[in-house]
Scaffold this motif. Structure first.
Motif, PDB file in Angstrom:
ATOM      1  N   CYS A 243       0.833  -1.121  -0.167  1.00 42.89           N
ATOM      2  CA  CYS A 243      -0.165  -0.189  -0.119  1.00 42.89           C
ATOM      3  C   CYS A 243       0.794   1.006  -0.237  1.00 42.89           C
ATOM      4  CB  CYS A 243      -0.992  -0.004   1.027  1.00 42.89           C
ATOM      5  SG  CYS A 243      -0.448   0.304   3.029  1.00 42.89           S
ATOM      6  N   ARG A 244       2.039   1.000   0.441  1.00 45.89           N
ATOM      7  CA  ARG A 244       3.020   2.419   0.582  1.00 45.89           C
ATOM      8  C   ARG A 244       3.597   2.561  -0.709  1.00 45.89           C
ATOM      9  NH1 ARG A 244       2.257   0.947   5.712  1.00 45.89           N
ATOM     10  NH2 ARG A 244       2.822   2.393   7.263  1.00 45.89           N
ATOM     11  N   ALA A 245       3.927   1.171  -1.226  1.00 47.08           N
ATOM     12  CA  ALA A 245       4.490   1.370  -2.729  1.00 47.08           C
ATOM     13  C   ALA A 245       3.643   1.849  -3.921  1.00 47.08           C
ATOM     14  CB  ALA A 245       4.906  -0.061  -3.092  1.00 47.08           C
ATOM     15  N   PHE A 246       2.354   1.618  -3.708  1.00 47.36           N
ATOM     16  CA  PHE A 246       1.232   1.965  -4.685  1.00 47.36           C
ATOM     17  C   PHE A 246       0.360   2.998  -4.317  1.00 47.36           C
ATOM     18  CE2 PHE A 246       2.647  -2.621  -5.829  1.00 47.36           C
ATOM     19  CZ  PHE A 246       3.490  -2.199  -7.057  1.00 47.36           C
ATOM     20  N   ASP A 247       0.606   3.711  -3.158  1.00 45.52           N
ATOM     21  CA  ASP A 247      -0.278   4.988  -2.951  1.00 45.52           C
ATOM     22  C   ASP A 247      -1.722   4.426  -2.541  1.00 45.52           C
ATOM     23  OD1 ASP A 247       1.731   6.552  -2.636  1.00 45.52           O
ATOM     24  OD2 ASP A 247       1.416   7.566  -4.600  1.00 45.52           O
ATOM     25  N   ILE A 248      -2.014   3.021  -1.906  1.00 46.40           N
ATOM     26  CA  ILE A 248      -3.318   2.773  -1.316  1.00 46.40           C
ATOM     27  C   ILE A 248      -3.285   3.168  -0.264  1.00 46.40           C
ATOM     28  CG2 ILE A 248      -4.790   0.728  -1.119  1.00 46.40           C
ATOM     29  CD1 ILE A 248      -2.705  -0.761  -2.844  1.00 46.40           C
ATOM     30  N   PHE A 249      -4.306   4.041   0.112  1.00 39.63           N
ATOM     31  CA  PHE A 249      -4.643   4.751   1.490  1.00 39.63           C
ATOM     32  C   PHE A 249      -5.881   4.133   2.176  1.00 39.63           C
ATOM     33  CE2 PHE A 249      -3.040   8.188  -1.603  1.00 39.63           C
ATOM     34  CZ  PHE A 249      -1.965   8.045  -1.203  1.00 39.63           C
ATOM     35  N   ILE A 250      -5.521   2.825   2.327  1.00 40.67           N
ATOM     36  CA  ILE A 250      -6.625   2.111   3.200  1.00 40.67           C
ATOM     37  C   ILE A 250      -5.616   1.246   4.161  1.00 40.67           C
ATOM     38  CG2 ILE A 250      -8.401   0.394   3.226  1.00 40.67           C
ATOM     39  CD1 ILE A 250      -9.075   1.355   0.247  1.00 40.67           C
ATOM     40  N   PHE A 251      -5.709   1.212   5.258  1.00 45.14           N
ATOM     41  CA  PHE A 251      -5.160   0.398   6.485  1.00 45.14           C
ATOM     42  C   PHE A 251      -3.714   0.329   6.266  1.00 45.14           C
ATOM     43  CE2 PHE A 251      -5.018  -4.165   8.228  1.00 45.14           C
ATOM     44  CZ  PHE A 251      -5.272  -3.868   9.549  1.00 45.14           C
ATOM     45  N   TRP A 252      -3.000   1.536   6.501  1.00 42.55           N
ATOM     46  CA  TRP A 252      -1.653   1.424   6.251  1.00 42.55           C
ATOM     47  C   TRP A 252      -1.161   0.866   7.624  1.00 42.55           C
ATOM     48  CZ3 TRP A 252       2.018   5.702   4.347  1.00 42.55           C
ATOM     49  CH2 TRP A 252       1.934   5.656   2.904  1.00 42.55           C
ATOM     50  N   GLU A 253      -2.032   1.001   8.625  1.00 42.89           N
ATOM     51  CA  GLU A 253      -1.548   0.129   9.956  1.00 42.89           C
ATOM     52  C   GLU A 253      -1.235  -1.312   9.775  1.00 42.89           C
ATOM     53  OE1 GLU A 253      -4.095   2.169   9.808  1.00 42.89           O
ATOM     54  OE2 GLU A 253      -3.587   3.879  11.287  1.00 42.89           O
ATOM     55  N   SER A 254      -1.476  -1.924   8.603  1.00 46.31           N
ATOM     56  CA  SER A 254      -1.418  -3.287   8.283  1.00 46.31           C
ATOM     57  C   SER A 254       0.029  -3.713   8.729  1.00 46.31           C
ATOM     58  CB  SER A 254      -1.931  -3.673   7.062  1.00 46.31           C
ATOM     59  OG  SER A 254      -0.988  -3.189   6.079  1.00 46.31           O
ATOM     60  N   LYS A 255       1.059  -2.930   8.456  1.00 35.52           N
ATOM     61  CA  LYS A 255       2.385  -3.543   8.402  1.00 35.52           C
ATOM     62  C   LYS A 255       2.715  -3.779  10.040  1.00 35.52           C
ATOM     63  CE  LYS A 255       5.749  -0.526   7.991  1.00 35.52           C
ATOM     64  NZ  LYS A 255       6.968   0.438   7.601  1.00 35.52           N
ATOM     65  N   THR A 256       2.388  -2.570  10.739  1.00 33.45           N
ATOM     66  CA  THR A 256       2.758  -2.900  12.197  1.00 33.45           C
ATOM     67  C   THR A 256       2.035  -3.892  12.915  1.00 33.45           C
ATOM     68  OG1 THR A 256       3.151  -0.280  11.991  1.00 33.45           O
ATOM     69  CG2 THR A 256       2.958  -1.584  14.373  1.00 33.45           C
ATOM     70  N   ILE A 257       0.623  -4.026  12.376  1.00 35.73           N
ATOM     71  CA  ILE A 257      -0.309  -4.932  12.902  1.00 35.73           C
ATOM     72  C   ILE A 257       0.214  -6.407  12.539  1.00 35.73           C
ATOM     73  CG2 ILE A 257      -2.592  -5.965  12.987  1.00 35.73           C
ATOM     74  CD1 ILE A 257      -3.571  -2.975  12.777  1.00 35.73           C
ATOM     75  N   GLY A 258       0.688  -6.310  11.462  1.00 31.68           N
ATOM     76  CA  GLY A 258       1.227  -7.601  10.857  1.00 31.68           C
ATOM     77  C   GLY A 258       2.676  -8.051  11.535  1.00 31.68           C
ATOM     78  N   TRP A 259       3.245  -7.269  12.167  1.00 31.40           N
ATOM     79  CA  TRP A 259       4.441  -7.544  12.848  1.00 31.40           C
ATOM     80  C   TRP A 259       3.993  -8.008  14.181  1.00 31.40           C
ATOM     81  CZ3 TRP A 259       8.610  -9.628  10.750  1.00 31.40           C
ATOM     82  CH2 TRP A 259       9.188  -9.069   9.597  1.00 31.40           C
ATOM     83  N   ILE A 260       3.246  -7.585  14.567  1.00 33.18           N
ATOM     84  CA  ILE A 260       2.536  -7.919  16.143  1.00 33.18           C
ATOM     85  C   ILE A 260       1.812  -9.411  15.945  1.00 33.18           C
ATOM     86  CG2 ILE A 260       0.702  -7.517  17.930  1.00 33.18           C
ATOM     87  CD1 ILE A 260       1.202  -4.615  17.266  1.00 33.18           C
ATOM     88  N   ILE A 261       1.356  -9.539  14.917  1.00 31.32           N
ATOM     89  CA  ILE A 261       0.608 -10.955  14.629  1.00 31.32           C
ATOM     90  C   ILE A 261       1.551 -12.055  14.492  1.00 31.32           C
ATOM     91  CG2 ILE A 261      -0.979 -12.311  13.313  1.00 31.32           C
ATOM     92  CD1 ILE A 261      -2.773  -9.746  13.166  1.00 31.32           C
ATOM     93  N   PHE A 262       2.930 -11.585  13.906  1.00 25.41           N
ATOM     94  CA  PHE A 262       3.643 -12.439  13.659  1.00 25.41           C
ATOM     95  C   PHE A 262       4.401 -13.014  14.913  1.00 25.41           C
ATOM     96  CE2 PHE A 262       8.420 -13.279  12.739  1.00 25.41           C
ATOM     97  CZ  PHE A 262       8.484 -14.362  12.118  1.00 25.41           C
ATOM     98  N   LYS A 263       4.710 -11.978  15.988  1.00 29.30           N
ATOM     99  CA  LYS A 263       5.167 -12.446  17.333  1.00 29.30           C
ATOM    100  C   LYS A 263       4.225 -13.429  17.796  1.00 29.30           C
ATOM    101  CE  LYS A 263       7.528  -8.044  17.824  1.00 29.30           C
ATOM    102  NZ  LYS A 263       7.541  -6.838  18.198  1.00 29.30           N
ATOM    103  N   ILE A 264       2.893 -13.237  17.895  1.00 33.02           N
ATOM    104  CA  ILE A 264       2.008 -14.034  18.160  1.00 33.02           C
ATOM    105  C   ILE A 264       1.937 -15.656  17.584  1.00 33.02           C
ATOM    106  CG2 ILE A 264      -0.703 -14.667  18.668  1.00 33.02           C
ATOM    107  CD1 ILE A 264      -0.808 -11.567  18.744  1.00 33.02           C
ATOM    108  N   ALA A 265       2.272 -15.621  16.201  1.00 32.54           N
ATOM    109  CA  ALA A 265       2.447 -16.603  15.682  1.00 32.54           C
ATOM    110  C   ALA A 265       3.649 -17.685  16.272  1.00 32.54           C
ATOM    111  CB  ALA A 265       2.414 -16.537  14.132  1.00 32.54           C
ATOM    112  N   LEU A 266       4.810 -16.553  16.263  1.00 32.90           N
ATOM    113  CA  LEU A 266       6.021 -17.173  16.795  1.00 32.90           C
ATOM    114  C   LEU A 266       5.824 -17.886  18.163  1.00 32.90           C
ATOM    115  CD1 LEU A 266       9.015 -17.392  16.040  1.00 32.90           C
ATOM    116  CD2 LEU A 266       9.252 -15.286  17.360  1.00 32.90           C
TER     117      LEU A 266
END
Length: 179
Positions: free
Chosen positions: A25-48
């Protein structure tokens, strides 16, 4: 029995999808749910953590030792707790508040973003303060997303504590996708 539970597989897949979407979304200027990157890293820790739990159960079935994985769980949970505590302190800091106010009132930033509509729910950065002989000093680096009517952008702001003990913006960088 599969080594990994359905929950582990789903959280790992979800985290990867959110992280990839966050960068896309940053690379292609998609202005919806930019927090997904940070939330994804949090969920990754839960998956770990889930991965470690599943692997311990698997090794127990195999009657093998799993001390390394138990240490991994402890380390990951400890890091997660510390990060959560620091995140709460970060959001309640004067440096973060000053950064948001500065961004909302800065004409150069608004010329890029349009009228400021909000800020990311998850910011990051570092704040360091010291007090010596009753005199405070410190600096901070604050990273967050500015959501404007024309564009969303990531920004980094640098602050320091002046002689009056107040946080002052020392500079900022706008991470703009230049196509």
């Amino acid at each position: 029995m599969s080594k990994f539970s359905l929950i582990t597989k789903i959280t790992a897949l979800l985290s990867i999808i959110l992280i990839i979407y966050g960068y896309t979304c940053r690379a292609f200027d998609i202005f919806i749910f930019w927090e997904s990157k940070t939330i994804g890293w949090i969920i990754f820790k839960i998956a770990l953590i889930s991965f470690f739990v599943d692997f311990i159960a698997y090794r127990k079935e195999q009657e093998k030792k799993s001390l390394f994985f138990k240490i991994g769980i402890g380390f990951t949970v400890f890091a997660f707790i510390i990060q959560s505590i620091l995140l709460v302190a970060f959001y309640n800091s004067d440096a973060y508040s000053i950064s948001k106010k500065y961004a909302a009132s800065n004409d150069d930033i608004k010329s890029v973003t349009g009228e400021i509509q909000g800020f990311s729910i998850l910011g990051m950065g570092g704040i360091k303060t010291e007090t010596s002989n009753g005199i405070s000093s410190g600096n901070a680096e604050i990273n967050f997303t500015i959501k404007g009517s024309k564009k969303f952008i990531d920004t980094t702001m640098w602050l320091y504590i002046n002689e009056e003990g107040e946080w002052v913006i020392d500079g900022y960088t706008l991470w703009i996708n230049l196509k």
